[in-house]
Design a protein around this motif. Structure first.
Motif, PDB file in Angstrom:
ATOM      1  N   HIS A 181       0.864  -1.187   0.000  1.00  0.00           N
ATOM      2  CA  HIS A 181       0.000   0.000   0.000  1.00  0.00           C
ATOM      3  C   HIS A 181       0.899   1.236   0.000  1.00  0.00           C
ATOM      4  CE1 HIS A 181       0.857  -0.864   4.237  1.00  0.00           C
ATOM      5  NE2 HIS A 181       0.772   0.446   4.442  1.00  0.00           N
TER       6      HIS A 181
ATOM      7  N   GLU B   7       3.944  -4.274   5.222  1.00  0.00           N
ATOM      8  CA  GLU B   7       4.259  -4.461   6.641  1.00  0.00           C
ATOM      9  C   GLU B   7       3.618  -5.785   7.045  1.00  0.00           C
ATOM     10  OE1 GLU B   7       3.561  -0.154   8.445  1.00  0.00           O
ATOM     11  OE2 GLU B   7       2.252  -0.569   6.758  1.00  0.00           O
TER      12      GLU B   7
ATOM     13  N   HIS C 226       2.044   5.428   0.714  1.00  0.00           N
ATOM     14  CA  HIS C 226       1.918   6.582   1.624  1.00  0.00           C
ATOM     15  C   HIS C 226       2.575   7.779   0.946  1.00  0.00           C
ATOM     16  CE1 HIS C 226       0.553   4.299   5.098  1.00  0.00           C
ATOM     17  NE2 HIS C 226       1.566   3.467   4.968  1.00  0.00           N
TER      18      HIS C 226
ATOM     19  N   HIS D 297       4.754   0.293   0.367  1.00  0.00           N
ATOM     20  CA  HIS D 297       5.448  -0.656   1.252  1.00  0.00           C
ATOM     21  C   HIS D 297       4.516  -1.766   1.713  1.00  0.00           C
ATOM     22  CE1 HIS D 297       4.709   1.247   5.546  1.00  0.00           C
ATOM     23  NE2 HIS D 297       3.612   1.181   4.856  1.00  0.00           N
TER      24      HIS D 297
ATOM     25  N   GLN E 103       1.879   1.981  15.945  1.00  0.00           N
ATOM     26  CA  GLN E 103       2.237   2.770  14.774  1.00  0.00           C
ATOM     27  C   GLN E 103       1.698   4.186  14.967  1.00  0.00           C
ATOM     28  OE1 GLN E 103       1.274   2.559  10.201  1.00  0.00           O
ATOM     29  NE2 GLN E 103       3.143   1.422  10.642  1.00  0.00           N
TER      30      GLN E 103
HETATM   31 FE    FE Z   1       1.837   1.571   5.891  1.00  0.00          FE
END
Ligand code: FE
Length: 313
Positions: free
Chosen positions: A77, A123, A79, A121, A140
Motif C-alpha cells: 500500500h 508491513e 503513503h 510498502h 504505529q
Molecule cells: Fe503503511
C-alpha cells in the motif's frame, strides 16, 4: 513553581522544568481492524479526536496472542506526505518498500519511515512468526510532515532494540526508552524532520517523573499498561487511554500509584504543531485537495514505484 520533592523526579541535565501542565482531555481508544484484519486500539483519528497536530494517527497493534498461521499484516500500500513510526514490543515484522528498503523488526525495535513524495510498502509478520504464532504488541504513529518536506525523497531509519538509548532514575524506579528527543539527559539516535519527543516510560509503583516539554509543543501520554495519574491535577487514566496535556506549562508529571500491583507503562509523545491545513485521504496526507488528487493519480500511474519482486517475502 517549586518542584515536587519526591526523590524520583526525573529532570534532564541542566534544565529544571518550570510550571507543570494540567490535563485537558482523556480519550478512550476504539477497537478496530487494520490491514488484513489485525486488531488495533486507536485513540485517534476517531469520533473524539481527528488528529493532534503534528500527529495524525496512533494505533496500538494488539496486544493479542496469536495461534499458528493467525498473524496478519498490511500488504503493499502507498503513503505520501508524512512519516510512519513503528515500535514493536512483542512479535516480529518484515518491511519491504519501493525505495529499496527492507528490514526485520523484533521486540523493542523502531522503524521510522519518512514517506515524503511517496513509497509503496508492505508491513507483514515475519514468515517464522506467522508459522509459530505468539504474542503481537506494538504501535504505529503517523507524524505529519511540514509543507516544505511533503515531497522530499523517502527516508528509512531502523533501530534495533539494543541501540535505543535507555535512561533510568537514580533510584531505578523510573525507566525511559528514548525513541525521539531527550529524557533525563539522554538523547535519541533517531533523526526527526521537526522536533519530536517519543518516550516509553516504565514507572514502578509509587514512582513519579517530571518530563520537560516546551510550552509551545503539543503533548500526550498513552497508557500501555497499568494505571497512573497525570498532570498538575493528577487525572487518572488506564490502559488504552490517551491523556492530552494542556498548553499551560513546560513540564508534564507522570505518577504510578503506590498501591498498584504492577508497573505503569506509557508512551509520552510530543511535537511542535505545524499549524498547516490538513487534507487527508486514506494513506495520503497533504495540504490541499488538489495535492490529494495528484497523489491518487501518481499512485495509479505507478509513480510511487513498486516493491522489487526479488525482495518480496
Ligand atoms: Fe503503511
Amino acid at each position: 513553581m517549586s518542584q515536587d520533592a519526591t526523590p524520583t523526579v526525573v529532570t534532564p541535565r541542566g534544565s529544571a522544568p518550570g510550571r507543570g501542565r494540567s490535563v485537558s482531555q482523556i480519550v478512550d481508544s476504539i477497537r478496530t481492524r487494520e490491514g488484513e484484519g489485525f486488531l488495533v486500539h486507536r485513540p485517534f483519528p476517531g469520533p473524539t479526536l481527528d488528529h493532534f497536530d503534528p500527529f495524525l494517527l496512533l494505533d496500538e497493534m494488539g496486544p493479542v496472542d496469536l495461534g499458528p498461521g493467525e498473524a496478519k499484516g498490511a500488504p503493499d500500500h502507498p503513503h505520501r506526505g508524512f512519516e510512519t513510526v513503528t515500535y514493536l514490543l512483542a512479535g516480529r515484522m518484515e518491511h519491504r518498500d519501493s525505495a529499496g528498503h527492507a528490514g526485520a523488526l523484533g521486540p523493542g525495535a523502531v522503524q521510522w519511515m519518512t514517506a515524503g513524495a511517496g513509497v509503496v510498502h508492505s508491513e507483514m509478520p515475519e514468515a517464522e512468526f506467522r508459522r509459530t504464532g505468539g504474542r503481537m504488541h506494538g504501535f504505529q504513529l503517523w507524524v505529519n510532515l511540514p509543507r516544505r518536506d511533503k515531497m522530499m525523497p523517502p527516508r528509512y531509519q531502523e533501530i534495533p532494540s539494543g541501540r535505543i538509548p535507555v535512561a533510568t532514575s537514580p533510584d531505578c524506579l523510573v525507566w525511559v526508552k528514548v525513541l525521539a528527543g531527550e529524557a533525563f539527559g539522554v538523547r535519541a539516535v533517531i533523526e526527526t524532520r521537526t522536533p519530536i519527543l517519543y518516550l516509553h516510560f516504565t514507572l514502578r509503583p509509587g514512582a513519579r517523573a517530571v518530563q520537560p516539554v516546551p510550552r509551545d509543543w503539543n503533548a500526550f501520554a498513552y497508557v500501555v499498561g497499568g494505571r497512573g495519574t497525570f498532570g498538575l491535577d493528577g487525572r487518572e487514566a488506564r490502559e488504552h487511554q490517551m491523556v492530552i496535556f494542556a498548553d499551560d506549562g513546560d513540564a508534564v508529571s507522570l505518577a504510578a500509584p503506590r498501591d498498584a500491583t504492577g508497573s505503569l507503562d506509557l508512551l509520552l509523545i510530543g511535537g511542535v504543531p505545524l499549524r498547516e491545513p490538513v487534507a487527508r485521504y486514506g494513506p495520503f496526507v497533504m495540504n490541499t485537495q488538489a495535492e490529494i488528487r495528484q497523489a491518487i493519480e501518481d499512485y495509479r500511474q505507478g509513480r510511487m514505484g513498486r516493491i522489487p519482486a526479488e525482495r518480496r517475502a
